[in-house]
Design a protein around this motif. Structure first.
Motif, PDB file in Angstrom:
ATOM      1  N   VAL A 286       7.416  15.988   6.291  1.00  0.00           N
ATOM      2  CA  VAL A 286       7.565  15.420   5.373  1.00  0.00           C
ATOM      3  C   VAL A 286       7.389  13.882   5.248  1.00  0.00           C
ATOM      4  CG1 VAL A 286       9.601  16.950   5.017  1.00  0.00           C
ATOM      5  CG2 VAL A 286      10.084  15.234   6.440  1.00  0.00           C
ATOM      6  N   VAL A 287       6.781  13.338   6.440  1.00  0.00           N
ATOM      7  CA  VAL A 287       6.199  12.106   6.265  1.00  0.00           C
ATOM      8  C   VAL A 287       5.102  11.865   5.396  1.00  0.00           C
ATOM      9  CG1 VAL A 287       5.194  10.177   7.809  1.00  0.00           C
ATOM     10  CG2 VAL A 287       7.181  11.762   8.466  1.00  0.00           C
ATOM     11  N   LEU A 288       5.135  11.137   4.340  1.00  0.00           N
ATOM     12  CA  LEU A 288       4.235  10.830   3.503  1.00  0.00           C
ATOM     13  C   LEU A 288       3.156   9.936   4.024  1.00  0.00           C
ATOM     14  CD1 LEU A 288       2.626  10.955   0.681  1.00  0.00           C
ATOM     15  CD2 LEU A 288       4.498   9.236  -0.052  1.00  0.00           C
TER      16      LEU A 288
ATOM     17  N   MET B 147       0.873  -1.168   0.047  1.00  0.00           N
ATOM     18  CA  MET B 147       0.112   0.119   0.013  1.00  0.00           C
ATOM     19  C   MET B 147       0.745   1.332  -0.208  1.00  0.00           C
ATOM     20  SD  MET B 147      -3.139  -1.146   2.617  1.00  0.00           S
ATOM     21  CE  MET B 147      -3.784   0.349   2.429  1.00  0.00           C
ATOM     22  N   ALA B 148       1.985   1.156   0.816  1.00  0.00           N
ATOM     23  CA  ALA B 148       2.848   2.431   0.880  1.00  0.00           C
ATOM     24  C   ALA B 148       3.393   2.463  -0.553  1.00  0.00           C
ATOM     25  CB  ALA B 148       3.798   2.287   1.969  1.00  0.00           C
ATOM     26  N   GLY B 149       3.962   1.467  -1.433  1.00  0.00           N
ATOM     27  CA  GLY B 149       4.515   1.521  -2.737  1.00  0.00           C
ATOM     28  C   GLY B 149       3.451   2.249  -3.526  1.00  0.00           C
ATOM     29  N   TYR B 150       2.330   1.848  -3.224  1.00  0.00           N
ATOM     30  CA  TYR B 150       1.093   2.385  -4.237  1.00  0.00           C
ATOM     31  C   TYR B 150       0.989   4.120  -3.999  1.00  0.00           C
ATOM     32  CZ  TYR B 150      -3.140   2.570  -6.911  1.00  0.00           C
ATOM     33  OH  TYR B 150      -4.134   3.025  -7.891  1.00  0.00           O
ATOM     34  N   VAL B 151       1.039   4.577  -2.713  1.00  0.00           N
ATOM     35  CA  VAL B 151       0.858   5.701  -2.321  1.00  0.00           C
ATOM     36  C   VAL B 151       2.062   6.473  -2.592  1.00  0.00           C
ATOM     37  CG1 VAL B 151       0.984   7.292  -0.293  1.00  0.00           C
ATOM     38  CG2 VAL B 151      -0.224   5.207  -0.219  1.00  0.00           C
ATOM     39  N   ALA B 152       3.308   5.839  -2.999  1.00  0.00           N
ATOM     40  CA  ALA B 152       4.592   6.536  -3.299  1.00  0.00           C
ATOM     41  C   ALA B 152       4.607   6.484  -4.683  1.00  0.00           C
ATOM     42  CB  ALA B 152       5.696   5.729  -2.764  1.00  0.00           C
ATOM     43  N   ALA B 153       4.023   5.759  -5.318  1.00  0.00           N
ATOM     44  CA  ALA B 153       4.052   6.012  -6.689  1.00  0.00           C
ATOM     45  C   ALA B 153       2.996   7.005  -7.210  1.00  0.00           C
ATOM     46  CB  ALA B 153       3.743   4.771  -7.650  1.00  0.00           C
TER      47      ALA B 153
ATOM     48  N   ALA C  38       6.350  -4.148  -5.323  1.00  0.00           N
ATOM     49  CA  ALA C  38       5.062  -4.600  -5.830  1.00  0.00           C
ATOM     50  C   ALA C  38       3.708  -3.676  -5.865  1.00  0.00           C
ATOM     51  CB  ALA C  38       4.790  -5.791  -5.236  1.00  0.00           C
ATOM     52  N   GLY C  39       4.020  -2.802  -4.847  1.00  0.00           N
ATOM     53  CA  GLY C  39       2.841  -1.699  -4.889  1.00  0.00           C
ATOM     54  C   GLY C  39       3.067  -0.698  -5.966  1.00  0.00           C
ATOM     55  N   VAL C  40       4.449  -0.387  -6.265  1.00  0.00           N
ATOM     56  CA  VAL C  40       4.722   0.552  -7.225  1.00  0.00           C
ATOM     57  C   VAL C  40       4.282  -0.015  -8.508  1.00  0.00           C
ATOM     58  CG1 VAL C  40       6.406   1.883  -8.168  1.00  0.00           C
ATOM     59  CG2 VAL C  40       6.605   1.774  -6.045  1.00  0.00           C
ATOM     60  N   ASP C  41       4.779  -1.085  -8.825  1.00  0.00           N
ATOM     61  CA  ASP C  41       4.268  -2.120 -10.005  1.00  0.00           C
ATOM     62  C   ASP C  41       3.046  -1.960 -10.423  1.00  0.00           C
ATOM     63  OD1 ASP C  41       7.103  -2.187 -10.241  1.00  0.00           O
ATOM     64  OD2 ASP C  41       7.344  -4.455  -9.736  1.00  0.00           O
TER      65      ASP C  41
END
Lengths: 354, 395, 509
Positions: free
Chosen positions: A270-272, A144-150, A178-181
């Motif tokens: 700065v904390v996403l 989920m964090a990867g999705y948010v980051a992307a 995986a989240g970013v992908d």
């Protein structure tokens, strides 16, 4: 005169000590508690602002709400683990919580020798009937964090790095990638992940869990390469990264283990978001089990923290960082992961280890 | 020893009092450190502060209660029963080896800051021999595993010795650098999937074969981990003493340490002696690791850092670079650690108190003037004072 | 006018020792008082009392007729007493100005060091007393003689009127000694008063206005430099008749022991320090090597003893080529070496005398059996040698560093000359020693010669070379300027050779 005074004081001290003897054991919290809990930290110590501290939070909560007594013993050396576990066994502690994979061997040995004592070990699978393993599917939250980051990146590059390349660290990064992908696939984007590649089981590791300087250096390198989101999976090392990110002013940091807007609130602007590994929940849950009058041993059953049981999760996303639609996506993604419809990359990683 | 005694005889009519005075400082340093430790415990204890809020009297009573409980646990934890006495000795064991390593270096004029790295390498070589060889009887396997630790440490330190002897590169810089190489090497070897890692998900080595275990002394009670390592350490202390003070090699090492110019004049091969000294120092540091690996935990984790190599510098200083002194200092550190561990369990005093007590004791011993001023002890005459080190800056 | 300084009945006791026994001294303004005595006579104690480092047990000190108490060096400096110690107290990495300012920095604008003002004062002082010191030089770059002047400037900067100079010439070359004398004469001429501590009789006679002699803590006499002779002073100092000239039979040189051919050696800075020297030394003769220090003598000796590599040329000892062999091989072939710097090369100061006596034989039987050193043998040998070579020490286990310079040198001499050797190389064997020790060491070297060894003596003291050697090589700029027979040579002749001038030609080489 002065000399005599000092001599007298030292003498009194020594004598008093001789007479008081060894004192009584484990009496913190009064006599009327229902159970006693002892926690043994690894060499990071109780104030590591990471998993020792979080696990202890679970004990503290139990002291408050469940009327148990609790204490911890810090370890300075590898050989202290057994010493500390032995101390709790000698004090007839009802539940001994050991923190970290480094304690696995000693926990297993002690548990085998003392089948009547209940153990729980954080970050490790069960080691016997009387040991509850407390593990966490952090890949789900990392996803989920990867999705948010992307979604949040403006440069199209996000980064992550670890302390040491061990599965409990890599699992964050696996999910993150995986989240970013997944975001790329869903939205036709091409956000790039720096610092980790599950297929190759390779990434950036600073080699320790202490040096904030390393954290700062790595974050600065990532930003120089164009990344504007950094997720450090390295305990206190990440605080150095957070500071570098804050000074840069145009990037985000993603906290791990706890909600950094609370635990590292000096960097909250700065904390996403943070990848939560709720070890306190797991420990609290375990204590609750043990004090249940019907408790009849763990039977080798493990606790696995997931999105479903709130053992892992992500902290609220910084307001305005991503579109509301993304937040809606996250709800869907969470449900899909719980339903087992989304691959978080973990199986690929495990397969790669064989 | 006889020389030192005779020396004092030659100079001072009251050699007994001189000896007593040179012992008084370390003893009083320990007492003073404990007193300051007590004050720290009092001022950081909330119940004491609360009690003082209710009045001086109840504050003092509470302070007394806390301190007697804490130090009661402390002394019990150090010497209270068989378990704790053996723990004190067991903890002292690797300290003795590491302390001897640094002390030997000091005697040879070398400041071996790399005991920590040599300890890591000794751990790697020893554990490798410990788990990879199978089917050997213990009287072959155990000595081999110990020897492997010694050889690993000796080679690691020997590199620095060679660099110093051949190029003059300072051993302090090089041993520090070699420490980092050793940490990273251990990480590489033991990380998940590394050449020496146990199959599975943990960065630790495989289990050592039981045939390489250091024999336990109380096999009936598995909590007592006291093993033959302590006696091996004592034997090595005697060996180092004999080597330094009774042999030609020791004479060469000490001469190079005290005056390399005179050593050269005397026909001693100074570069060769430097290499030997460094290698012997490394061998001793390398032997510290198997004490825990073969004696207690039976595997090597990658996060093996325990600071033995750095505590060793303090031990060598406390022990005046003399093997007997190192043994005494190691026993002191063992008692402090074991005591503090129990104090943490019984009185919930943070384990960090050991570091504070160790630090205070070292400060007081390194700056004996403080202790003398507090207790009004007469200073030693010139030439009697403890020479803590002549290692630094000699060459 | 009262004397500038007066000591009355100064007594200082240490456990077991009466270091100063009711000493009276008077120093008049504008004069040099020489304090003469063997090492251990109590000179240093007395000066430390004066400088406030020790409190006297009895007696009083008066300055310009006024009684004073001196509780420490700060009091002493306030009263105008300054001391230049034998070992300079200078920081090599600081400039002259910074060294002089150390401890009494002049400040401008509240916090900044006022280096300019200090440097100007140093320049003034330097000009006024003929010191020739540049305030901007780094002290570490300066030769010893100039460093000594920096110490003197430090005192003058602090307005000292009474200057105590503790063995100031021990560290100086003969040229520097001349310069130093000139400085002292200027100081005195300008009204300063000087206490000059020494055991060199010539210097005392040349410089002092009055001479006080101490022996075993007592003032044993005063002498007038105008009338006293060296012999008088020496016997006063030692307490018995002293033979100042070496008594020896004529030499009977035998076979060649040491042969040096076309020897070339580099110095520390890579320069050619020894430039193609050839000479021989025979059994039964003493070859003296004379020359102003720094003309290659040190490098020559180091090359002969294996401590410094030989560039070209050969060294043969008793028929065996020892060129570029290790010090150990050369020792084993049969060479003894009394090194120039006894504390640096010749002794391990922290070791007991007994261990120092086996410094180069520690590995040989019977001192060692295999790897194990034989303590009884070492102790026995030490007891014997300490007695035989008259080393004055509380015991054989006393650290060498606790001995006086003379006794330290005797330990080395005992070690080297008690061995059965063919060649003895003695470099500055008596530098800084008192008369009694010098006499003893000379006699030992002669004894070794008479036993059939070849002896090489290097000395900066021309008198020593002249009286001790049978044959003298004079070195200048890395070369042998000439070889003279001691019986026939005159001081003037050798002096010219030392300066690089061939007598007769009167031309500079």
């Amino acid at each position: 005169m002065r000399k005599n005074l000092w001599m007298l004081v030292s003498l009194l001290l020594v004598v008093s000590v001789m007479f008081t003897g060894c004192g009584d054991a484990g009496d913190t919290g009064g006599e009327e508690t229902v159970a006693s809990v002892g926690m043994v930290t690894d060499m990071g110590g109780i104030d590591d602002k990471s998993f020792n501290a979080t696990a202890w939070k679970g004990v503290e909560l139990a002291i408050e709400e469940l009327n148990v007594s609790g204490s911890y013993l810090e370890s300075q050396q590898q050989t202290d683990y057994a010493t500390n576990i032995t101390q709790y066994i000698k004090q007839d502690t009802d539940l001994i919580v050991t923190v970290g994979f480094l304690l696995a061997d000693d926990t297993a040995a002690m548990a085998a020798e003392n089948p009547d004592v209940n153990f729980a070990i954080v970050d490790f699978g069960s080691l016997g009937d009387n040991v509850r393993g407390l593990t966490f599917s952090t890949d789900q939250a990392g996803f989920m964090a990867g999705y948010v980051a992307a979604a949040a990146t403006k440069t199209g590059k996000v980064a992550t790095f670890g302390g040491i390349n061990i599965p409990t660290v890599a699992i964050f990064m696996v999910g993150f990638e995986a989240g970013v992908d997944y975001y790329n696939a869903q939205n036709g984007a091409s956000v790039e992940v720096l610092g980790w590649n599950t297929a190759e089981n390779n990434g950036v590791f600073v080699g320790n869990f202490e040096s904030t300087d390393d954290g700062r250096r790595v974050a600065e390198e990532f930003m120089a390469e164009g990344a504007d989101v950094v997720m450090p999976v390295a305990g206190p090392v990440g605080l150095g990264s957070a500071q570098a990110v804050q000074e840069a002013g145009n990037a985000w940091i993603i906290g791990v283990d706890t909600d950094w807007t609370v635990s590292a609130s000096q960097y909250k602007d700065v904390v996403l978001t943070s990848v939560l590994k709720n070890m306190d929940v797991a420990v609290f849950d375990t204590i609750k089990q043990v004090i249940d009058p019907n408790f009849a041993g763990f039977g080798g059953e493990n606790y696995v923290g997931t999105l479903e049981n709130d053992g892992v999760g992500i902290a609220p996303v910084a307001s305005g960082a991503v579109a509301d639609a993304v937040l809606k996506d996250l709800e869907t993604i969470k449900a899909s992961i719980i339903a087992g419809e989304i691959d978080t990359g973990w199986d690929t990683y495990l397969a790669g280890l064989e | 020893m006889s020389r030192q005694k005779a020396n004092a005889e030659g100079k001072s009519p009251s050699r007994i009092s001189a000896a007593a005075r040179s012992l008084a400082v370390p003893l009083l340093a320990v007492v003073t450190a404990l007193i300051i430790g007590a004050l720290l415990i009092i001022v950081t204890d909330e119940t004491v502060l609360a009690a003082f809020g209710r009045g001086i009297g109840s504050g003092l009573v509470q302070a007394w209660r806390i301190i007697s409980k804490a130090y009661g646990a402390f002394f019990f934890g150090a010497f209270g029963d068989l378990y704790h006495i053996t723990e004190t000795l067991r903890i002292a064991t690797p300290y003795i080896f590491a302390g001897l390593a640094v002390a030997l270096g000091f005697q040879g004029g070398l400041f071996n800051i790399g005991a920590e790295g040599q300890y890591f390498i000794g751990g790697l070589t020893s554990v490798y021999v410990g788990y990879s060889l199978t089917g050997l009887p213990w009287f072959v396997h155990l000595p081999l595993a110990l020897l492997a630790g010694a050889v690993g440490g000796a080679l690691w330190a020997g590199i620095v010795g060679v660099l110093k002897a051949k190029t003059g590169a300072h051993e302090v810089i090089n041993t520090i650098m070699m420490n980092y190489v050793a940490y990273r090497l251990a990480e590489f070897m033991l990380d998940v999937g590394g050449p020496m890692a146990r199959p599975g998900y943990r960065p630790v080595s495989p289990e050592v074969q039981p045939s390489a275990y250091l024999p336990q002394f109380f096999p009936s009670d598995s909590t007592i981990r006291f093993n033959a390592g302590f006696f091996i350490a004592l034997a090595f202390a005697v060996l180092v003493w004999w080597l330094l003070y009774k042999t030609t090699l020791g004479y060469e090492i000490r001469t190079v340490g005290q005056n390399p110019h005179a050593a050269r004049y005397a026909g001693i091969n100074v570069p060769r002696t430097i290499i030997i000294t460094m290698a012997l120092s490394g061998a001793l540091a390398g032997l510290a690791a198997p004490m825990d690996i073969l004696g207690v935990i039976h595997f090597m984790p990658n996060a093996f850092s325990s600071g033995y190599g750095f505590d060793a510098i303090a031990l060598a200083l406390l022990g005046n670079s003399h093997p007997l002194g190192v043994v005494l200092a190691s026993l002191l550190f063992g008692a402090l650690r074991s005591g503090a561990s129990n104090m943490q369990g019984i009185a919930q005093i943070p384990i960090d108190i050991t570091s504070i007590l160790q630090g205070l004791i070292i400060v007081f011993i390194a700056a004996p003037a403080i202790v003398r001023a507090i207790y009004r002890i007469r200073g030693l005459e010139q030439g009697e004072e403890l020479v803590l080190t002549r290692g630094w800056g000699q060459m | 006018m009262p004397p500038v300084l007066e000591l009355k009945g100064i007594t200082k006791r240490f456990p077991g020792v009466l270091a100063n026994d009711h000493i009276d001294l008077t120093l008049h303004e504008g004069t040099v008082l020489a304090l003469l005595g063997e090492s251990g006579a109590g000179k240093s104690t007395l000066m430390n009392v004066l400088y406030g480092l020790y409190t006297p047990d009895e007696g009083e000190i008066a300055i310009r007729g006024e009684r004073v108490d001196i509780a420490g060096p700060n009091d002493a400096i306030r009263l105008g007493i300054g001391m230049v110690h034998q070992h300079f107290m200078l920081v090599p990495v600081l400039t002259v100005t910074e060294n002089v300012m150390l401890g009494m920095e002049s400040i401008k604008h509240g916090i900044l060091l006022d280096r300019e003002a200090a440097a100007k004062r140093i320049r003034d002082l330097s000009a006024r007393y003929g010191l020739d010191v540049n305030p901007d030089d780094l002290v570490g770059d300066l030769p010893v003689g100039i460093q000594q002047r920096v110490e003197i400037i430090k005192l003058l900067y602090r307005n000292a009127d009474i200057l105590i100079l503790d063995e100031p010439t021990a560290v100086l070359t003969p040229q520097e000694v001349e310069g130093f004398f000139a400085v002292v004469r200027t100081l005195v001429a300008q009204g300063k008063s000087v206490i000059f501590i020494s055991h060199k009789l010539k210097e005392v006679l040349a410089l002092a206005d009055t001479i006080a002699v101490l022996r075993r803590g007592k003032l044993v006499g005063a002498a007038d430099p105008a009338t006293a002779t060296e012999r008088d002073l020496a016997s006063l100092m030692v307490g018995r008749e002293v033979i100042l000239t070496v008594s020896k039979e004529p030499a009977h040189p035998q076979e060649v022991i040491l042969a040096v051919k076309e020897l070339r050696v580099r110095g520390d800075r890579g320069e050619i320090a020894v430039d193609g020297i050839s000479f021989e030394a025979c059994a039964g003769e003493i070859v003296g090597v004379a020359g102003v220090q720094g003309n290659g003598q040190t490098e020559l000796i180091e090359a002969l003893t294996g401590l410094r590599p030989v560039m070209t040329g050969t060294v043969t000892l008793a028929g065996q080529d020892i060129t570029n062999h290790t010090p150990r091989t050369i020792t084993e072939v049969g060479s003894a070496h009394i090194p120039e710097d006894r504390q640096k090369d010749g002794l391990v100061l922290g070791y007991p005398i007994s261990d120092n006596l086996v410094l180069n034989t520690y590995y040989l039987p019977p001192v060692a059996k295999g790897l194990v050193m034989q303590e009884e043998v070492i102790a026995e040998r030490a007891e014997r040698l300490v007695k035989e070579y008259d080393v004055r020490t509380p015991g054989i286990f006393t650290p060498a560093g606790n001995l006086s310079g003379g006794n330290q040198q005797k330990v080395i001499v005992a070690r080297e000359l008690s061995r059965d050797v063919k060649l003895v190389i003695a470099s500055q064997p008596t530098r800084g020693l008192d008369v009694g020790s010098i006499e003893y060491i000379h006699s030992q070297l002669v004894r070794k010669r008479d036993e059939g060894a070849a002896v090489i003596v290097v000395s900066a003291e021309l008198d020593e070379v002249l009286s001790l050697a049978d044959r003298i090589l004079v070195m200048f700029d890395g070369e042998i300027m000439g070889v003279v027979l001691a019986d026939e040579a005159t001081k003037e002749e050798i002096g010219l050779l030392m300066a690089g001038v061939h007598p007769g030609t009167q031309e500079a080489a």
